[in-house]
Design a protein around this motif. Structure first.
Motif, short mmCIF file in Angstrom:
data_model
loop_
_atom_site.label_atom_id
_atom_site.label_comp_id
_atom_site.label_asym_id
_atom_site.label_seq_id
_atom_site.Cartn_x
_atom_site.Cartn_y
_atom_site.Cartn_z
N PHE A 19 0.85 -1.19 0.00
CA PHE A 19 0.00 0.00 0.00
C PHE A 19 0.89 1.25 0.00
CE2 PHE A 19 -1.81 3.33 2.79
CZ PHE A 19 -2.96 3.64 2.10
N TYR A 20 0.72 2.07 -1.01
CA TYR A 20 1.49 3.32 -1.05
C TYR A 20 0.63 4.42 -1.65
CZ TYR A 20 4.88 6.92 -1.89
OH TYR A 20 5.52 8.14 -1.87
N ARG A 21 0.49 5.53 -0.95
CA ARG A 21 -0.24 6.70 -1.44
C ARG A 21 0.78 7.75 -1.87
NH1 ARG A 21 -4.10 4.51 -2.07
NH2 ARG A 21 -6.07 4.47 -0.97
N PRO A 45 13.01 12.73 6.13
CA PRO A 45 13.07 12.34 7.53
C PRO A 45 12.68 10.87 7.73
CG PRO A 45 11.14 13.71 7.12
CD PRO A 45 11.95 13.72 5.87
N THR A 46 13.11 10.33 8.85
CA THR A 46 12.83 8.92 9.12
C THR A 46 11.32 8.68 9.30
OG1 THR A 46 13.39 7.09 10.57
CG2 THR A 46 13.24 9.22 11.62
N GLY A 47 10.86 7.56 8.83
CA GLY A 47 9.45 7.17 9.02
C GLY A 47 8.48 7.94 8.16
N CYS A 48 8.92 8.48 7.01
CA CYS A 48 8.00 9.28 6.19
C CYS A 48 7.55 8.52 4.93
CB CYS A 48 8.62 10.62 5.80
SG CYS A 48 9.82 10.53 4.47
N GLY A 49 8.01 7.29 4.74
CA GLY A 49 7.48 6.49 3.64
C GLY A 49 8.48 6.13 2.55
N LYS A 50 9.77 6.36 2.77
CA LYS A 50 10.76 6.07 1.72
C LYS A 50 10.86 4.57 1.43
CE LYS A 50 14.12 8.17 4.01
NZ LYS A 50 13.37 8.54 5.23
N THR A 51 10.92 3.80 2.52
CA THR A 51 11.05 2.34 2.33
C THR A 51 9.79 1.78 1.67
OG1 THR A 51 12.45 2.26 4.28
CG2 THR A 51 11.49 0.18 3.56
N ARG A 52 8.63 2.25 2.13
CA ARG A 52 7.38 1.76 1.55
C ARG A 52 7.32 2.11 0.07
NH1 ARG A 52 2.37 0.29 3.50
NH2 ARG A 52 3.60 -0.62 5.19
N TYR A 108 18.49 -1.71 -2.09
CA TYR A 108 18.13 -0.52 -1.33
C TYR A 108 18.98 -0.47 -0.06
CZ TYR A 108 15.16 2.69 1.39
OH TYR A 108 14.68 3.74 2.15
N ILE A 189 -3.48 7.61 5.45
CA ILE A 189 -2.46 6.55 5.55
C ILE A 189 -2.50 5.91 6.94
CG2 ILE A 189 0.04 6.13 5.62
CD1 ILE A 189 0.25 8.37 3.43
N THR A 225 5.26 9.52 10.63
CA THR A 225 4.07 8.76 10.22
C THR A 225 4.10 7.38 10.87
OG1 THR A 225 4.26 9.90 8.10
CG2 THR A 225 2.72 8.05 8.20
N ARG A 226 5.29 6.77 10.93
CA ARG A 226 5.41 5.44 11.54
C ARG A 226 4.93 5.45 12.99
NH1 ARG A 226 9.93 2.70 9.80
NH2 ARG A 226 11.06 4.66 10.02
N ILE A 229 1.23 5.54 13.32
CA ILE A 229 0.64 4.22 13.07
C ILE A 229 0.74 3.36 14.33
CG2 ILE A 229 0.85 2.12 11.68
CD1 ILE A 229 1.85 4.05 9.39
P1 ADP Z 1 11.19 5.54 6.01
O1 ADP Z 1 11.72 4.47 5.13
O2 ADP Z 1 11.08 6.88 5.37
O3 ADP Z 1 11.87 5.60 7.36
P2 ADP Z 1 8.76 3.93 6.00
O4 ADP Z 1 8.62 3.74 4.54
O5 ADP Z 1 9.20 2.76 6.80
O6 ADP Z 1 9.67 5.18 6.36
O7 ADP Z 1 7.36 4.49 6.53
C1 ADP Z 1 6.84 4.19 7.80
C2 ADP Z 1 5.44 3.67 7.66
O8 ADP Z 1 4.58 4.75 7.30
C3 ADP Z 1 5.28 2.64 6.55
O9 ADP Z 1 5.46 1.33 7.05
C4 ADP Z 1 3.86 2.85 6.10
O10 ADP Z 1 3.00 2.12 6.96
C5 ADP Z 1 3.60 4.31 6.38
N1 ADP Z 1 3.66 5.23 5.23
C6 ADP Z 1 4.37 6.38 5.18
N2 ADP Z 1 4.13 7.05 4.04
C7 ADP Z 1 3.26 6.29 3.34
C8 ADP Z 1 2.61 6.45 2.05
N3 ADP Z 1 2.84 7.54 1.29
N4 ADP Z 1 1.75 5.49 1.66
C9 ADP Z 1 1.52 4.42 2.45
N5 ADP Z 1 2.10 4.21 3.65
C10 ADP Z 1 2.96 5.13 4.10
#
Ligand code: ADP
Length: 271
Positions: A19-21, A45-52, A108, A189, A225-226, A229
């Motif tokens: 799931f990615y928005r 920043p950390t937890g903002c969705g880069k990995t997702r 990655y 999200i 964001t993490r 959640i």
């Molecule tokens: P980062 O890699 O930037 O530290 P993550 O990708 O692990 O952060 O994001 C943390 C969590 O926030 C993800 O596991 C997901 O649940 C959620 N999240 C953040 N941005 C999004 C997005 N744009 N769409 C869907 N989920 C997101």
């Protein structure tokens, strides 16, 4: 019948859509970069969705994703591989980076600046036109598979200047900038990921917005964001909103009593 072909990256394939928005046109931009196998930095920043995001892109491009969380104890061998002793003597084992390079995965490297520079130097020849990975200990030069791409993440706000990316490394990459999504999107999200009502998610996002104002004014980072959640998951589980926020945000973010009471104030304004 043909014997099944062994897929060394089978464990790294993503079967179901993550799931990615999108917050902007990052999906289209990534696709352009991938078409040219351009190395990419995901900044933010950390937890903002880069990995997702990279998980979603790997899935949508049908490529396996080899993810490595970097840390300062990581050595070049952890990336490229090493000789290991087994019943038949010593045998070479490809490391995760080498697997992706050989067999055409997306590699990655999460928080790349956490790794020492003598470790990350191995990625240099992969990021220019040569696209090669020298395995010095094995005496082999691996030419990257045509589908291989290198992606790294980096949090510019967080590290000391000693840990900034060296210009000689960063100029080898194109960069996409990430930030926390805007309020309505972030609430959507959080509601989706934590399985809570939108109204509750919006209150959590309001707390996060206040906390992010304290960045560089006592906090290294605001609530991510993490973290929202995590808070949502505990609330759904029956923990009170104040205790949930205390555990997943306040205590997690700071040891400073004044900062903690400021954060508690933001929580109390909502719950
Ligand atoms: P980062 O890699 O930037 O530290 P993550 O990708 O692990 O952060 O994001 C943390 C969590 O926030 C993800 O596991 C997901 O649940 C959620 N999240 C953040 N941005 C999004 C997005 N744009 N769409 C869907 N989920 C997101």
């Amino acid at each position: 019948m043909n014997a099944p072909v062994h897929d060394p990256l089978a464990a790294y394939r993503i079967e179901t859509e993550p799931f990615y928005r999108p917050a902007g046109h990052e999906v289209a931009l990534y696709r352009h970069a991938y078409r040219h196998r351009m190395p990419l930095i995901l900044k933010g920043p950390t937890g903002c969705g880069k990995t997702r995001f990279v998980e979603h892109m790997a899935w949508s491009l049908g490529r396996p994703l080899v993810t490595l969380a970097c840390n300062e104890d990581m050595t070049a061998s952890d990336l490229v591989g090493r000789y290991l002793l087994d019943a038949n003597g010593t045998a070479w084992h490809d490391g995760p980076l080498t697997l992706a390079v050989r067999h055409g995965g997306i590699c990655y490297l999460d928080e790349v600046v956490e790794a020492r520079q003598d470790t990350t130097v191995v990625i240099h020849p992969l990021t220019d036109a040569r696209r090669i990975l020298p395995l010095d200990k094995k005496g082999e030069l691996v030419h990257a598979h045509p589908d291989f791409q290198l992606v790294v993440s980096y949090n510019p706000g967080y590290q000391s200047s000693a840990k900034d990316m060296k210009p000689s490394t960063r100029q080898r990459f194109a960069a996409l900038e990430f930030d926390y999504p805007d309020g309505a999107l972030e609430a959507e999200i959080v509601a989706h990921e934590a399985g809570v009502e939108l109204e509750l998610a919006a209150k959590l996002v309001a707390i996060a917005h206040c906390s992010r104002e304290l960045k560089h004014r006592g906090l290294d980072e605001g609530v991510s964001t993490r973290m929202l959640i995590y808070a949502g998951v505990l609330i759904r589980d029956g923990v009170s909103p104040r205790d949930s926020c205390d555990m997943t945000m306040t205590r997690a973010l700071t040891d400073d009593p004044d900062m903690a009471s400021a954060l508690q104030g933001f929580v109390e304004a909502q719950f």
